[in-house]
Motif scaffolding. Structure first.
Motif, PDB file in Angstrom:
ATOM      1  N   GLN A 101       1.061  -1.037   0.082  1.00  0.00           N
ATOM      2  CA  GLN A 101      -0.374  -0.134  -0.002  1.00  0.00           C
ATOM      3  C   GLN A 101       0.816   1.367  -0.150  1.00  0.00           C
ATOM      4  OE1 GLN A 101      -2.198  -0.625   3.123  1.00  0.00           O
ATOM      5  NE2 GLN A 101      -3.648  -1.618   2.154  1.00  0.00           N
ATOM      6  N   SER A 102       2.008   0.956   0.083  1.00  0.00           N
ATOM      7  CA  SER A 102       2.857   2.321   0.164  1.00  0.00           C
ATOM      8  C   SER A 102       3.527   2.764  -1.603  1.00  0.00           C
ATOM      9  CB  SER A 102       4.111   1.887   0.393  1.00  0.00           C
ATOM     10  OG  SER A 102       5.206   1.148   0.482  1.00  0.00           O
ATOM     11  N   ALA A 103       4.315   4.110  -0.865  1.00  0.00           N
ATOM     12  CA  ALA A 103       4.778   4.145  -2.519  1.00  0.00           C
ATOM     13  C   ALA A 103       5.864   3.443  -3.055  1.00  0.00           C
ATOM     14  CB  ALA A 103       5.340   5.849  -1.936  1.00  0.00           C
ATOM     15  N   ASP A 104       5.749   2.527  -2.715  1.00  0.00           N
ATOM     16  CA  ASP A 104       7.142   1.577  -3.553  1.00  0.00           C
ATOM     17  C   ASP A 104       6.299   1.097  -4.411  1.00  0.00           C
ATOM     18  OD1 ASP A 104       9.577   2.549  -2.002  1.00  0.00           O
ATOM     19  OD2 ASP A 104       9.168   0.858  -0.536  1.00  0.00           O
ATOM     20  N   PHE A 105       4.950   0.994  -4.026  1.00  0.00           N
ATOM     21  CA  PHE A 105       3.630  -0.148  -4.994  1.00  0.00           C
ATOM     22  C   PHE A 105       2.993   0.580  -5.400  1.00  0.00           C
ATOM     23  CE2 PHE A 105       6.536  -3.685  -3.457  1.00  0.00           C
ATOM     24  CZ  PHE A 105       7.104  -4.118  -3.987  1.00  0.00           C
ATOM     25  N   PHE A 106       1.332   0.182  -4.677  1.00  0.00           N
ATOM     26  CA  PHE A 106       0.421   1.313  -5.251  1.00  0.00           C
ATOM     27  C   PHE A 106       0.068   2.719  -4.528  1.00  0.00           C
ATOM     28  CE2 PHE A 106      -0.003  -3.707  -5.923  1.00  0.00           C
ATOM     29  CZ  PHE A 106      -0.759  -3.753  -7.200  1.00  0.00           C
ATOM     30  N   ASN A 107       0.648   2.958  -3.938  1.00  0.00           N
ATOM     31  CA  ASN A 107       0.652   4.364  -3.591  1.00  0.00           C
ATOM     32  C   ASN A 107      -1.191   4.472  -3.137  1.00  0.00           C
ATOM     33  OD1 ASN A 107       1.118   7.146  -2.575  1.00  0.00           O
ATOM     34  ND2 ASN A 107       2.147   7.878  -3.927  1.00  0.00           N
ATOM     35  N   MET A 108      -1.584   3.686  -2.198  1.00  0.00           N
ATOM     36  CA  MET A 108      -2.786   4.329  -1.188  1.00  0.00           C
ATOM     37  C   MET A 108      -3.454   5.671  -1.057  1.00  0.00           C
ATOM     38  SD  MET A 108      -4.592   1.473   1.702  1.00  0.00           S
ATOM     39  CE  MET A 108      -4.144   2.949   2.280  1.00  0.00           C
ATOM     40  N   ALA A 109      -2.136   5.983  -0.112  1.00  0.00           N
ATOM     41  CA  ALA A 109      -2.221   7.463  -0.035  1.00  0.00           C
ATOM     42  C   ALA A 109      -2.844   8.711  -0.883  1.00  0.00           C
ATOM     43  CB  ALA A 109      -1.215   8.194   1.169  1.00  0.00           C
ATOM     44  N   MET A 110      -2.271   8.047  -2.461  1.00  0.00           N
ATOM     45  CA  MET A 110      -2.633   9.061  -3.368  1.00  0.00           C
ATOM     46  C   MET A 110      -3.054   9.040  -4.134  1.00  0.00           C
ATOM     47  SD  MET A 110       0.389  11.297  -6.065  1.00  0.00           S
ATOM     48  CE  MET A 110       0.572  12.444  -4.360  1.00  0.00           C
ATOM     49  N   TYR A 111      -3.899   7.941  -5.241  1.00  0.00           N
ATOM     50  CA  TYR A 111      -4.899   6.837  -5.370  1.00  0.00           C
ATOM     51  C   TYR A 111      -5.153   5.298  -4.481  1.00  0.00           C
ATOM     52  CZ  TYR A 111      -1.058   8.670  -8.240  1.00  0.00           C
ATOM     53  OH  TYR A 111      -0.415   9.866  -9.092  1.00  0.00           O
ATOM     54  N   PRO A 112      -6.092   6.203  -3.818  1.00  0.00           N
ATOM     55  CA  PRO A 112      -7.066   4.352  -3.144  1.00  0.00           C
ATOM     56  C   PRO A 112      -7.272   3.431  -3.861  1.00  0.00           C
ATOM     57  CG  PRO A 112      -8.435   6.774  -2.815  1.00  0.00           C
ATOM     58  CD  PRO A 112      -7.121   7.328  -3.848  1.00  0.00           C
ATOM     59  N   ALA A 113      -7.210   3.143  -4.834  1.00  0.00           N
ATOM     60  CA  ALA A 113      -8.089   2.005  -5.347  1.00  0.00           C
ATOM     61  C   ALA A 113      -7.831   2.057  -6.768  1.00  0.00           C
ATOM     62  CB  ALA A 113      -9.817   2.487  -5.830  1.00  0.00           C
ATOM     63  N   VAL A 114      -7.390   0.243  -7.159  1.00  0.00           N
ATOM     64  CA  VAL A 114      -7.340   0.690  -9.095  1.00  0.00           C
ATOM     65  C   VAL A 114      -8.878   0.489  -9.483  1.00  0.00           C
ATOM     66  CG1 VAL A 114      -6.727  -1.302 -10.151  1.00  0.00           C
ATOM     67  CG2 VAL A 114      -5.574  -0.954  -7.626  1.00  0.00           C
ATOM     68  N   GLN A 115      -8.861   1.183 -10.770  1.00  0.00           N
ATOM     69  CA  GLN A 115     -10.021   1.225 -11.644  1.00  0.00           C
ATOM     70  C   GLN A 115     -10.248   0.350 -12.610  1.00  0.00           C
ATOM     71  OE1 GLN A 115     -12.991   3.406  -9.927  1.00  0.00           O
ATOM     72  NE2 GLN A 115     -14.329   2.318 -11.787  1.00  0.00           N
ATOM     73  N   PHE A 116     -11.021  -0.301 -12.847  1.00  0.00           N
ATOM     74  CA  PHE A 116     -11.619  -1.062 -14.493  1.00  0.00           C
ATOM     75  C   PHE A 116     -12.303  -1.165 -15.097  1.00  0.00           C
ATOM     76  CE2 PHE A 116     -12.371  -4.660 -17.326  1.00  0.00           C
ATOM     77  CZ  PHE A 116     -11.339  -4.793 -18.150  1.00  0.00           C
ATOM     78  N   THR A 117     -12.409  -0.205 -16.607  1.00  0.00           N
ATOM     79  CA  THR A 117     -13.192   0.198 -17.263  1.00  0.00           C
ATOM     80  C   THR A 117     -13.117  -0.873 -18.322  1.00  0.00           C
ATOM     81  OG1 THR A 117     -13.537   2.082 -16.624  1.00  0.00           O
ATOM     82  CG2 THR A 117     -14.963   2.375 -17.976  1.00  0.00           C
ATOM     83  N   MET A 118     -14.473  -1.159 -18.568  1.00  0.00           N
ATOM     84  CA  MET A 118     -14.781  -1.775 -19.603  1.00  0.00           C
ATOM     85  C   MET A 118     -14.517  -0.900 -21.185  1.00  0.00           C
ATOM     86  SD  MET A 118     -17.234  -5.301 -20.162  1.00  0.00           S
ATOM     87  CE  MET A 118     -18.430  -4.525 -21.736  1.00  0.00           C
ATOM     88  N   THR A 119     -14.104  -2.251 -21.805  1.00  0.00           N
ATOM     89  CA  THR A 119     -14.435  -0.783 -23.581  1.00  0.00           C
ATOM     90  C   THR A 119     -14.702  -1.527 -24.730  1.00  0.00           C
ATOM     91  OG1 THR A 119     -11.859  -1.161 -23.697  1.00  0.00           O
ATOM     92  CG2 THR A 119     -12.639   0.593 -23.258  1.00  0.00           C
ATOM     93  N   GLY A 120     -14.862  -3.339 -24.452  1.00  0.00           N
ATOM     94  CA  GLY A 120     -14.898  -3.722 -25.614  1.00  0.00           C
ATOM     95  C   GLY A 120     -15.551  -5.552 -24.578  1.00  0.00           C
ATOM     96  N   ILE A 121     -16.096  -6.206 -25.755  1.00  0.00           N
ATOM     97  CA  ILE A 121     -16.141  -7.490 -25.539  1.00  0.00           C
ATOM     98  C   ILE A 121     -16.840  -8.010 -26.590  1.00  0.00           C
ATOM     99  CG2 ILE A 121     -18.746  -7.146 -24.424  1.00  0.00           C
ATOM    100  CD1 ILE A 121     -18.260  -9.334 -22.454  1.00  0.00           C
ATOM    101  N   VAL A 122     -16.358  -9.446 -26.711  1.00  0.00           N
ATOM    102  CA  VAL A 122     -16.565 -10.330 -27.879  1.00  0.00           C
ATOM    103  C   VAL A 122     -16.433 -11.689 -27.757  1.00  0.00           C
ATOM    104  CG1 VAL A 122     -15.585  -8.743 -29.432  1.00  0.00           C
ATOM    105  CG2 VAL A 122     -14.030 -11.258 -28.532  1.00  0.00           C
ATOM    106  N   SER A 123     -16.948 -12.759 -28.579  1.00  0.00           N
ATOM    107  CA  SER A 123     -17.253 -13.907 -28.046  1.00  0.00           C
ATOM    108  C   SER A 123     -15.535 -14.431 -27.915  1.00  0.00           C
ATOM    109  CB  SER A 123     -17.537 -14.986 -29.431  1.00  0.00           C
ATOM    110  OG  SER A 123     -19.504 -14.056 -29.059  1.00  0.00           O
ATOM    111  N   TYR A 124     -15.713 -15.416 -27.458  1.00  0.00           N
ATOM    112  CA  TYR A 124     -14.001 -16.401 -27.083  1.00  0.00           C
ATOM    113  C   TYR A 124     -13.965 -17.558 -27.465  1.00  0.00           C
ATOM    114  CZ  TYR A 124      -9.617 -17.830 -25.357  1.00  0.00           C
ATOM    115  OH  TYR A 124      -8.444 -18.622 -24.981  1.00  0.00           O
TER     116      TYR A 124
END
Length: 211
Positions: A101-124
């Motif tokens: 959670q520290s600045a060495d990795f995800f820096n939670m103090a500045m960026y409290p979450a990881v976000q995913f936004t879908m842009t497309g979906i196709v058959s697989y």
């Protein structure tokens, strides 16, 4: 006669419009992720093959299904929910989580979450041995870490069952793409090098939002 014909045509047009509106409203449904059940399992590796693993919770109010197919969605992973699962005692588990959670990795103090936004979906229909069993869709989207967005894609198994939805997928990401470069010098000794790839196993469970 002409007036009657015009009135009939107007009634037909109005009825058609009403029926069309009704069908469209019913075909688009919104789902909310159940945070108590949904997780992303993570796993990172050291140079000598040792690893650390754990989970992080998922929250989302935005999963959209149209005509029985997922067409849009986004979710976030609050870094405050991160836990370690493999270390032998609570002190070590807290130590590794605080470091992640520290600045060495995800820096939670500045960026409290990881976000995913879908842009497309196709058959697989691929045969990727790393994919989850039964994957029938390929999901693409933007993953935001440390304020940077980069596209990723992964095979996923999606099940729609009346009021419920489940999404399961696996993806491996290279953390250095998001400028997370701590301990990424491969020439470093075993204990000072952490492999850049992080394995993620997404398990989402949601319910339809009632009107």
């Amino acid at each position: 006669m002409k007036i009657n014909r015009l009135m009939k045509n107007a009634v037909i047009i109005i009825l058609a419009a009403l029926l069309t509106c009704g069908c469209n409203s019913k075909s688009t449904e919104h789902y909310r992720v159940d945070r108590s059940k949904s997780v992303v399992e993570w796993k990172g590796y050291l140079k000598n093959g040792d690893f650390n693993s754990g989970t992080i919770s998922v929250k989302s109010d935005s999963m959209i299904v149209k005509d029985g197919k997922v067409v849009a969605g986004s979710f976030s992973m609050p870094l405050s929910s991160m836990v370690n699962k493999n270390l032998p005692n609570d002190a070590l588990k807290k130590q590794i989580v605080h470091h992640l959670q520290s600045a060495d990795f995800f820096n939670m103090a500045m960026y409290p979450a990881v976000q995913f936004t879908m842009t497309g979906i196709v058959s697989y229909s691929g045969r990727n041995p790393e994919a989850v069993a039964g994957a029938q869709h390929l999901i693409s989207g933007d993953l935001a870490i440390l304020g940077e967005k980069h596209s990723i894609s992964f095979p996923a198994k999606i099940i729609l069952d009346e009021e419920k939805i489940s999404v399961e997928g696996k993806v491996s990401i290279d953390r250095t793409r998001w400028s997370m470069t701590y301990a990424s010098d491969e020439s470093s000794p075993d204990g000072l090098y952490i492999k850049p790839f992080i394995d993620l196993h997404l398990k989402l469970f949601g319910r339809k939002i009632q009107d």
